[in-house]
Write a protein that holds these residues in place. Structure first.
Motif, PDB file in Angstrom:
ATOM      1  N   UNK A 154     -13.305  32.565 -27.498  1.00 40.89           N
ATOM      2  CA  UNK A 154     -12.743  31.322 -28.005  1.00 40.89           C
ATOM      3  C   UNK A 154     -12.208  31.437 -29.424  1.00 40.89           C
ATOM      4  N   UNK A 155     -11.369  30.463 -29.788  1.00 39.11           N
ATOM      5  CA  UNK A 155     -10.785  30.396 -31.126  1.00 39.11           C
ATOM      6  C   UNK A 155     -11.144  29.062 -31.768  1.00 39.11           C
ATOM      7  N   UNK A 156     -11.034  29.024 -33.090  1.00 38.09           N
ATOM      8  CA  UNK A 156     -11.266  27.789 -33.826  1.00 38.09           C
ATOM      9  C   UNK A 156     -10.336  27.736 -35.032  1.00 38.09           C
ATOM     10  N   UNK A 157     -10.232  26.562 -35.635  1.00 38.96           N
ATOM     11  CA  UNK A 157      -9.357  26.360 -36.791  1.00 38.96           C
ATOM     12  C   UNK A 157     -10.206  25.937 -37.983  1.00 38.96           C
ATOM     13  N   UNK A 158     -10.087  26.679 -39.068  1.00 43.29           N
ATOM     14  CA  UNK A 158     -10.756  26.317 -40.320  1.00 43.29           C
ATOM     15  C   UNK A 158      -9.799  25.414 -41.095  1.00 43.29           C
ATOM     16  N   UNK A 159     -10.215  24.164 -41.295  1.00 44.18           N
ATOM     17  CA  UNK A 159      -9.344  23.162 -41.917  1.00 44.18           C
ATOM     18  C   UNK A 159      -9.783  22.889 -43.352  1.00 44.18           C
ATOM     19  N   UNK A 160      -8.982  23.420 -44.291  1.00 44.69           N
ATOM     20  CA  UNK A 160      -9.243  23.154 -45.707  1.00 44.69           C
ATOM     21  C   UNK A 160      -7.926  22.849 -46.437  1.00 44.69           C
ATOM     22  N   UNK A 161      -6.957  22.323 -45.690  1.00 42.08           N
ATOM     23  CA  UNK A 161      -5.636  21.996 -46.253  1.00 42.08           C
ATOM     24  C   UNK A 161      -4.996  23.207 -46.931  1.00 42.08           C
TER      25      UNK A 161
END
Length: 444
Positions: A87-94
């Motif tokens: 699986x993949x994920x998204x690190x959201x820190x703008x």
């Protein structure tokens, strides 16, 4: 012919307002191995005389920053899940997206026909992200001013985050904002409102499929077939020649009549997509001069937003498609006529229901299943995404297509011809002339 492109400015654009921070999981469909590439769109515009390039560029950047507020995962970074799964994920820190402004000696008339070579327009999106998992931004935008005063918009958007429909919804919201007056800019409402909800396409919510439908026999798109002719070597070793051909309403109706005349009556209710994809597939197979017993597949994406139960919410912009697969031998495809090939396409579409989607989700969630490449023509229907409506305040695009022409066939919209479709595909150079002849001649 122009080839000079100079990037004047490259900058990171971040969301214009604070956005949530954290880690978002991508769905099983998003995480598929074969989607780990960048969709690269090219839209070409003929703005009205007197347009101020500087003011337009500023508007486009401001619109991009505002669009990244509700679409904030596109300003994040994609990575593999640390649990060792596929699986993949998204690190959201703008973290932001890359925006470039460029100038070029390309001119608008070049885009009326196929490029002379596969990468002729490559520099209209100067940064090609080959692997988003290495920390690159999943979204890259380049606005290029052409020598004749016209403009090109190159967009690279990572396929793990969006499918065609999702990316087109993003682009239309972004473009609408770019053409909105300053007084209404702050009040802009996104329609549809972007929805993340990737958990809706994970195996967990689904009960095991009935009839053990997740076995490989039910999914020929994932099966391997023997390479009897050095198929993969031919496409990797031989130079590819881009081709494009416009099918108007009259020619599409001719194909429907031809397909119906060679079909069983009960099967002859065909769509334009059915007959056109079958015609292109047959022309491609005949031009390549393959062994009669080679198994061929036509793979094409099928939107499942309204095929799953419950249906996905409006504004869901993740990957919500599965691959339809028509399969037959070279001999049957080329000898049995257009009606037979069209029937195979139609039946492949008809078998995709909620249970079919569940079984695909289970397969890709449990294994690293990926489509075969041997004997495969992949066809993608960009003509129904809404890309032809993406207006940045310069009018509707006069050309919509890919940055680079590829061995995958794209069905593209045609400017001011709502009933017409342009088919663009690169074929091995030794087969190009014959392919162009066959695709233009509507005979069995």
């Amino acid at each position: 012919m122009g080839s000079f492109v100079h990037v004047k400015e490259a900058t990171i654009v971040t969301p214009s307002e604070p956005t949530p921070t954290g880690v978002l999981s991508l769905s099983s469909l998003d995480s598929q191995l074969f989607l780990r590439f960048t969709i690269e769109y090219l839209l070409v515009y003929k703005p009205h005389p007197g347009l101020d390039p500087g003011a337009t560029t500023a508007r486009v950047k401001a619109a991009l920053a505002k669009t990244l507020v509700p679409y904030y995962p596109l300003a994040g970074r994609v990575r593999a899940k640390p649990d060792g799964s596929s699986g993949l994920e998204v690190v959201c820190r703008a973290q932001g997206v890359l925006f470039m402004e460029a100038v070029s000696d390309h001119n608008v008339n070049e885009f009326e026909k196929a490029p002379r070579f596969v990468t002729q327009w490559r520099k209209l999106l100067s940064l090609h992200v080959a692997d988003v998992l290495k920390g690159a931004p999943p979204l890259v935008v380049q606005l290029t001013w052409l020598k004749d005063g016209n403009a090109a918009l190159g967009v690279g958007i990572n396929h793990c985050l969006c499918d065609g429909i999702g990316s087109a919804e993003f682009l239309n919201s972004f473009a609408e904002l770019a053409s909105t007056s300053q007084t209404k800019f702050s009040e802009f409402k996104f329609k549809p409102k972007p929805i993340w909800d990737r958990h809706l396409l994970n195996p967990a919510p689904f009960k095991p499929s009935r009839n053990n439908n997740n076995n490989a026999l039910s999914h020929p798109e994932f099966n391997r077939v023997p390479d009897l002719c050095g198929f993969l070597a031919r496409f990797s070793n031989e130079r590819l020649t881009p081709t494009s051909f416009i099918f108007n309403k009259t020619s599409l109706n001719e194909l429907k009549k031809l397909a119906s005349s060679t079909s069983r009556h009960s099967e002859s209710n065909y769509t334009s997509f059915d007959v056109l994809s079958a015609h292109i597939w047959r022309s491609w197979a005949r031009a390549l001069n393959l062994p009669s017993n080679q198994i061929l597949k036509l793979l094409f994406s099928i939107n499942v937003r309204n095929r799953v139960k419950p249906t996905l919410p409006s504004g869901y912009y993740g990957n919500a498609f599965v691959l339809g697969c028509a399969q037959t031998s070279v001999n049957e495809l080329t000898e049995k006529g257009l009606g037979h090939a069209t029937m195979l396409v139609k039946r492949a579409k008809e078998q995709v229901d909620s249970e079919f989607v569940k079984s695909v989700v289970e397969i890709v969630g449990q294994s690293r299943a990926s489509p075969d490449s041997v004997g495969v023509l992949i066809l993608s229907q960009w003509s129904r995404l809404g890309l032809e409506k993406v207006d940045l305040g310069m009018g509707k695009p006069v050309h919509v297509g890919p940055i680079c022409c590829d061995r995958y066939c794209l069905l593209l919209p045609v400017f001011n011809q709502t009933d017409a479709v342009k088919a663009m595909v690169a074929v091995p150079t030794t087969a190009a002339q014959r392919y162009e002849h066959l695709v233009r001649s509507f005979t069995n």
